[in-house]
Design an enzyme around this catalytic site. Structure first.
Site: not given
Ligand code: FUB
Length: 331
Positions: A14, A242
């Protein structure tokens, strides 16, 4: 497209990358093997601290993400230091304003509800001191802080569906609070709009001058198709899931995001930071691992895509490795 694993010594994911001073600062999630079994809600992504990394300039003072030395500045904030957070330090971002640094992060509270937090530091590598409570009115995951180059105003874009809990909210109010994994699958799906209805949107909110609160209620960051129609919830290869990232390039605001279950990083453009953003295409095809997450950052006049995959861990989706590649000019 040539690419590079940035930090083979540890599992990180991320990335949020910024150029400050003479180096590139990277703020990743810090993956670990917790032994927590995989669940649909992402419990197995059970991270407990954040590190700052930097990419150093070469002997001539030039910055190149594909070749520069990467330095780990160690832990800049840990879960134990955050009074309100109980587990799962997921995606974060850092902003600079007037010589101070603001770390935006997400975590679950004691009731297993995700909120956004903020912590401040005098230096980009921290240490960061967290506020005692989450940002008032915040929910869900994946904060990205963006300074509008036209007005100087700072914004947070945030949100994530499924494990990121965005489907529990309408008009910034929780309509459901229990753990969806305790529901049958069909009831879980009922928290999302029907397939032919507008998809849930990422949220966009202007920050207060002190960078620690929302200056207004979060609004929808709407993505539309070329005809101006909102993307629908059933459009899994284009709708927002996301990993929000905002950038300003080629005279337009770009919203970059993950489509989650179809594992794409997509790009949408707008003439204003508020949107609507017009879907433009795929920036990154599916990578090894369930999650995909990227940021797009300008370094010495060229644009780079920082992201992650799970190749080095042999496909263990909760143990990810940072990568970078140059963004093709056509994109
Ligand atoms: O790293 C945990 C979660 O996985 C992140 O918040 C999301 O964007 C995904 O990459």
């Amino acid at each position: 497209m040539s690419s590079r694993y940035l930090f083979p010594a540890d599992y990180m994911a991320d990335p949020a990358a910024h150029v400050w001073g003479d180096r590139i600062w990277i703020y990743p999630s810090h993956d670990r093997e917790s032994g927590i079994p995989e669940r649909d809600n992402g419990d197995h992504f059970d991270m407990v601290d954040y590190h700052a990394l930097s990419i150093e300039p070469d002997a001539e003072g030039r910055l190149d993400p594909l070749t520069g030395d990467v330095v780990d500045h160690g832990v800049m904030l840990s879960l134990a230091e955050i009074p309100w957070a109980k587990r799962q330090l997921w995606d974060s971002d850092v902003a600079e304003k007037d010589g101070r640094y603001y770390l935006y992060f997400c975590a679950k509270d004691a009731a297993d509800v995700f909120h956004l937090g903020v912590a401040t530091a005098a230096r980009p590598e921290g240490p960061f001191v967290p506020e005692p409570t989450p940002i008032d009115g915040s929910y869900s995951i994946d904060p990205c802080c963006f300074r509008d180059p036209k007005t100087g105003a700072y914004y947070l874009a945030f949100g994530g569906i499924w494990g990121g809990q965005l489907q529990r909210y309408r008009d910034n109010r929780a309509v459901y609070t229990a753990d969806e994994d305790t529901l049958p699958k069909e009831n879980r799906a009922a928290l999302e709009p029907d397939d032919d209805q507008p998809a849930l949107c990422a949220k966009l909110v202007r920050l207060t001058d002190d960078m620690k609160g929302f200056a207004e209620p979060p609004r929808d960051l709407l993505i539309v198709d070329a005809e101006g129609r909102p993307l629908t919830a059933g459009d899994h290869t284009r709708r927002f899931f996301e990993a929000s990232w905002l950038s300003y390039r080629d005279g337009a605001y770009h919203f970059t995001y993950s489509t989650g279950d179809t594992h794409l990083i997509c790009d949408a453009v707008s003439a204003t930071v508020e949107g609507p953003y017009v879907y433009r295409g795929v920036l990154l095809d599916p990578q090894v691992g369930w999650t995909t997450h990227a940021c797009v950052t300008e370094v010495e006049g060229a644009w780079y895509l920082f992201h992650h995959d799970s190749v080095p861990s042999g496909g263990r989706t909760w143990l990810r490795s940072l990568k970078v590649c140059k963004l093709p000019e056509a994109r």
